[in-house]
Scaffold this motif. Structure first.
Motif, short mmCIF file in Angstrom:
data_model
loop_
_atom_site.label_atom_id
_atom_site.label_comp_id
_atom_site.label_asym_id
_atom_site.label_seq_id
_atom_site.Cartn_x
_atom_site.Cartn_y
_atom_site.Cartn_z
N GLY A 1 0.79 -1.23 0.00
CA GLY A 1 0.00 0.00 0.00
C GLY A 1 0.82 1.27 0.00
O GLY A 1 0.28 2.36 -0.06
N GLY A 2 2.12 1.14 0.06
CA GLY A 2 2.98 2.32 0.11
C GLY A 2 2.95 3.15 -1.15
O GLY A 2 3.08 4.38 -1.10
N LEU A 3 2.77 2.51 -2.29
CA LEU A 3 2.71 3.27 -3.55
C LEU A 3 1.52 4.21 -3.58
O LEU A 3 1.62 5.33 -4.08
CB LEU A 3 2.68 2.32 -4.75
N GLU A 4 0.41 3.76 -3.04
CA GLU A 4 -0.78 4.62 -2.98
C GLU A 4 -0.53 5.82 -2.08
O GLU A 4 -0.92 6.94 -2.41
CB GLU A 4 -2.01 3.82 -2.49
N LEU A 5 0.12 5.58 -0.96
CA LEU A 5 0.46 6.68 -0.05
C LEU A 5 1.38 7.67 -0.76
O LEU A 5 1.16 8.88 -0.71
CB LEU A 5 1.14 6.15 1.21
N ALA A 6 2.40 7.16 -1.41
CA ALA A 6 3.34 8.03 -2.12
C ALA A 6 2.62 8.83 -3.20
O ALA A 6 2.92 10.02 -3.38
CB ALA A 6 4.47 7.19 -2.73
N ALA A 7 1.68 8.21 -3.88
CA ALA A 7 0.94 8.91 -4.94
C ALA A 7 0.10 10.06 -4.36
O ALA A 7 -0.12 11.07 -5.03
CB ALA A 7 0.04 7.93 -5.70
N ARG A 8 -0.34 9.92 -3.12
CA ARG A 8 -1.12 11.00 -2.48
C ARG A 8 -0.21 12.10 -1.93
O ARG A 8 -0.54 13.27 -2.01
CB ARG A 8 -1.96 10.43 -1.33
N TYR B 1 3.24 12.70 -2.57
CA TYR B 1 4.26 13.29 -3.43
C TYR B 1 3.81 14.59 -4.11
O TYR B 1 4.58 15.55 -4.14
CB TYR B 1 4.75 12.27 -4.46
N PRO B 2 2.59 14.69 -4.63
CA PRO B 2 2.17 15.96 -5.24
C PRO B 2 2.17 17.13 -4.24
O PRO B 2 2.45 18.27 -4.61
CB PRO B 2 0.75 15.68 -5.75
N GLN B 3 1.89 16.85 -2.99
CA GLN B 3 1.93 17.89 -1.97
C GLN B 3 3.37 18.33 -1.70
O GLN B 3 3.64 19.51 -1.50
CB GLN B 3 1.29 17.39 -0.68
N ILE B 4 4.28 17.38 -1.73
CA ILE B 4 5.70 17.70 -1.56
C ILE B 4 6.17 18.53 -2.75
O ILE B 4 6.95 19.47 -2.58
CB ILE B 4 6.54 16.42 -1.39
N GLU B 5 5.69 18.21 -3.93
CA GLU B 5 6.06 18.96 -5.13
C GLU B 5 5.71 20.45 -4.98
O GLU B 5 6.46 21.30 -5.44
CB GLU B 5 5.34 18.40 -6.36
N LYS B 6 4.59 20.73 -4.36
CA LYS B 6 4.19 22.14 -4.15
C LYS B 6 5.22 22.86 -3.27
O LYS B 6 5.55 24.02 -3.53
CB LYS B 6 2.81 22.21 -3.50
N THR B 7 5.74 22.17 -2.28
CA THR B 7 6.74 22.81 -1.42
C THR B 7 8.06 22.96 -2.17
O THR B 7 8.81 23.90 -1.90
CB THR B 7 6.96 22.02 -0.11
N THR B 8 8.31 22.07 -3.10
CA THR B 8 9.52 22.19 -3.93
C THR B 8 9.45 23.46 -4.76
O THR B 8 10.45 24.17 -4.90
CB THR B 8 9.67 20.96 -4.84
N GLU B 9 8.29 23.77 -5.29
CA GLU B 9 8.11 25.00 -6.07
C GLU B 9 8.41 26.24 -5.22
O GLU B 9 9.05 27.17 -5.69
CB GLU B 9 6.70 25.07 -6.66
N VAL B 10 7.95 26.23 -3.98
CA VAL B 10 8.22 27.36 -3.09
C VAL B 10 9.73 27.49 -2.88
O VAL B 10 10.29 28.59 -2.94
CB VAL B 10 7.49 27.18 -1.73
N ALA B 11 10.41 26.36 -2.65
CA ALA B 11 11.86 26.39 -2.43
C ALA B 11 12.60 26.87 -3.68
O ALA B 11 13.51 27.69 -3.58
CB ALA B 11 12.35 24.99 -2.04
N LEU B 12 12.20 26.39 -4.83
CA LEU B 12 12.85 26.80 -6.08
C LEU B 12 12.63 28.29 -6.35
O LEU B 12 13.56 28.99 -6.78
CB LEU B 12 12.34 25.97 -7.26
N ASN B 13 11.43 28.76 -6.11
CA ASN B 13 11.15 30.18 -6.31
C ASN B 13 11.97 31.05 -5.37
O ASN B 13 12.47 32.11 -5.77
CB ASN B 13 9.66 30.47 -6.14
N PHE B 14 12.12 30.61 -4.14
CA PHE B 14 12.93 31.35 -3.18
C PHE B 14 14.38 31.39 -3.66
O PHE B 14 15.02 32.44 -3.66
CB PHE B 14 12.85 30.70 -1.79
N ASN C 1 5.48 21.96 6.34
CA ASN C 1 4.58 21.01 5.70
C ASN C 1 5.36 19.88 5.03
O ASN C 1 4.98 18.71 5.13
CB ASN C 1 3.70 21.71 4.66
N ARG C 2 6.42 20.24 4.35
CA ARG C 2 7.24 19.25 3.65
C ARG C 2 7.81 18.23 4.64
O ARG C 2 7.76 17.02 4.40
CB ARG C 2 8.38 19.95 2.92
N PHE C 3 8.37 18.71 5.75
CA PHE C 3 8.97 17.80 6.72
C PHE C 3 7.93 16.83 7.28
O PHE C 3 8.22 15.65 7.48
CB PHE C 3 9.63 18.59 7.86
N GLU C 4 6.73 17.33 7.53
CA GLU C 4 5.67 16.44 8.03
C GLU C 4 5.35 15.36 7.01
O GLU C 4 5.22 14.18 7.37
CB GLU C 4 4.41 17.26 8.34
#
Length: 159
Positions: A84-91, A93-106, A136-139
């Motif tokens: 079931g880990g792949l399903e968790l990752a699929a949910r 990972y997109p939220q982590i991606e949003k925090t990546t955008e914030v980091a890249l923009n900074f 949020n990312r760390f959580e």
């Protein structure tokens, strides 16, 4: 069968070391973030710029290690254990991606060279948003580590 058990321990034992190293990078990132966010003299642009640059270096290293090393290993481990880990990752990972955008923009804000006093004030505002995104990312990363790696550690020990 014994050979398969040893291979599994060798394969996933390295993931623990990778995660440990990455979490040390997280700690370093937090040290730089807290030191900069606690700055009281925001007028001394010359003194602040190297601190912003160093924060960005550590931030980019941390984000890159997550995306190109740690998450990849966690997802591979989830595939191997198929629990079931792949399903968790699929949910998550997109939220982590949003925090990546914030980091890249900074980080991109500092690519322009020397900072002015006005730039610095804007960066402190963005630093606050970055801090929220990192929290949020760390959580979310901790959930991935717990569910995709720590959950398997006991299975590896019993093999």
């Amino acid at each position: 069968m014994l050979e398969n058990c040893q291979n599994a321990r060798e394969r996933w034992g390295g993931v623990s070391e990778l995660i440990d190293r990455w979490l040390k990078e997280r700690q370093e990132l937090l040290v730089h973030y807290c030191a900069l966010s606690g700055e009281t003299d925001r007028e001394d642009v010359q003194a602040l710029q190297p601190k912003f640059v160093r924060l960005c270096e550590v931030l980019m290293d941390y984000v890159s290690a997550g995306h190109f090393e740690v998450y990849e290993q966690l997802i591979q481990e989830a595939r191997e254990f198929n629990d079931g880990g792949l399903e968790l990752a699929a949910r998550v990972y997109p939220q982590i991606e949003k925090t990546t955008e914030v980091a890249l923009n900074f980080n991109d804000r500092l690519d322009g060279g020397a900072l002015s006093g006005e730039d610095t004030e804007q960066l402190f505002g963005e630093l606050s948003r970055l801090g929220e995104a990192l929290e949020n990312r760390f959580e979310m990363e901790d959930v991935l580590i717990d569910q995709l790696h720590n959950a398997h550690a006991s299975k590896l020990e019993s093999v």
